[in-house]
Write an enzyme that holds these catalytic residues in place. Sequence first.
Site, PDB file in Angstrom:
ATOM      1  N   ASP A 244       0.858  -1.178   0.000  1.00  0.00           N
ATOM      2  CA  ASP A 244       0.000   0.000   0.000  1.00  0.00           C
ATOM      3  C   ASP A 244       0.897   1.231   0.000  1.00  0.00           C
ATOM      4  O   ASP A 244       2.129   1.121   0.057  1.00  0.00           O
ATOM      5  CB  ASP A 244      -0.947   0.016   1.211  1.00  0.00           C
ATOM      6  CG  ASP A 244      -2.315   0.605   0.846  1.00  0.00           C
ATOM      7  OD1 ASP A 244      -2.333   1.744   0.324  1.00  0.00           O
ATOM      8  OD2 ASP A 244      -3.343  -0.052   1.061  1.00  0.00           O
ATOM      9  N   HIS A 285     -13.066  -0.813  -7.699  1.00  0.00           N
ATOM     10  CA  HIS A 285     -14.275   0.021  -7.647  1.00  0.00           C
ATOM     11  C   HIS A 285     -13.944   1.460  -7.239  1.00  0.00           C
ATOM     12  O   HIS A 285     -14.803   2.331  -7.298  1.00  0.00           O
ATOM     13  CB  HIS A 285     -15.340  -0.600  -6.743  1.00  0.00           C
ATOM     14  CG  HIS A 285     -15.095  -0.466  -5.270  1.00  0.00           C
ATOM     15  ND1 HIS A 285     -16.108  -0.536  -4.341  1.00  0.00           N
ATOM     16  CD2 HIS A 285     -13.947  -0.268  -4.559  1.00  0.00           C
ATOM     17  CE1 HIS A 285     -15.604  -0.375  -3.132  1.00  0.00           C
ATOM     18  NE2 HIS A 285     -14.302  -0.224  -3.240  1.00  0.00           N
TER      19      HIS A 285
END
Length: 381
Positions: A244, A285
């Site tokens: 991340d 998404h």
Amino acid sequence: MSVSELINSINGVADGGAGVTDEERASLLLACDKLRSKLEGPLVLRLAIDMKIFDVAAAISRPDGYFTTEKLASETGADPLLINRIMRYMTAISLFQEVGPGKFKTTPLSGIYVTASPLAQGIIHMTSQMEIISALPAYFAQNGYKNPGDAYDGPFQYARQTKLHCFEWIATQPKLQHAFNVIMGISRSARDQSWFDYFPVSSKLSVKSDSDTLLVDIGGGVGHDLIRLKEKKPSLSGKLIVQDISVVIESISDLPTGIEAMKYDFFTPQPVKGAKAYYLANVLHDWPDKQALQILGNVKEAMTSDSFLLINENVLPETNVSLFSASTDFMMMGGFSAQERTENQFRTLLDEAGLELVKAWEPEDAADGEGRRLLEAVLKK
């Protein structure tokens, strides 16, 4: 009665409402209004949370069970009149009980919104998103009602008056970043079934040596999914890597042995080549097709013929989308210029990225055509 049973009962009455008497209808409407009053008011709740009203109330409640507006104002440093107006609202939704002029008692619900509570962080996150949604009418009026398709030029940038992406902007706001991290932890850990409960891990996830990379969790936050995978499948061999951005990886305090944290921007080439599996949960998404293709392209370049990609996302049905999923789709549009996708939309997206969807795995209790799915993709032949 559980919440799910209550929802089913309400929906049953709504679907068969013709058989309800006028008296029952009036009672139902009154009950629904009462329930709504308990669940609404996130903006006022956000004020109370920001001012630490719930924390202070828990600390200063007198032995006889009440505290005063004056004491609450003194401890929070807020204007007494503002405190009184907020407490008036908190009492109306039963988070506190008013026992006299300027005197209040906590209720069983008061403690769920103290700062350390995930629910408090949920309110902070939700209300920050509401600021974007409320700007949608003005944004579309100015932009000719065109669907946003660029994560760096959409409703979020319009509402926040910034050129930064939503995640980049949140990274400059420690309070919102913390709330986001907490909510992502809830969304990943609170599911009844994790992906490895219905995906054939034993037969599909295996490597020859412990030095080989088994799975790379791209955009995996602070490692929630890999920690749960390690707990559930302790015998798995091979390295597990959570990737991340820097601000997220730096917030990780501890990881079990066998899980490695790596700073990585998924718009750059994937540094881990030839892993058995690459994993994207709740990532695509957040991005419109323009940027989603860049993310998938970097994964594809790192894959070998033995690799596969797992995409863990909510998948919309082709028709009759639920209100919850339609609302989530709007949240994705507002915050990220992105969208929730149907299986066919995922198939098309993967195909354009040079990947092939081979199967959509689903939990045993999956809703018909809607809900979380684990999409398995390989290099297109």
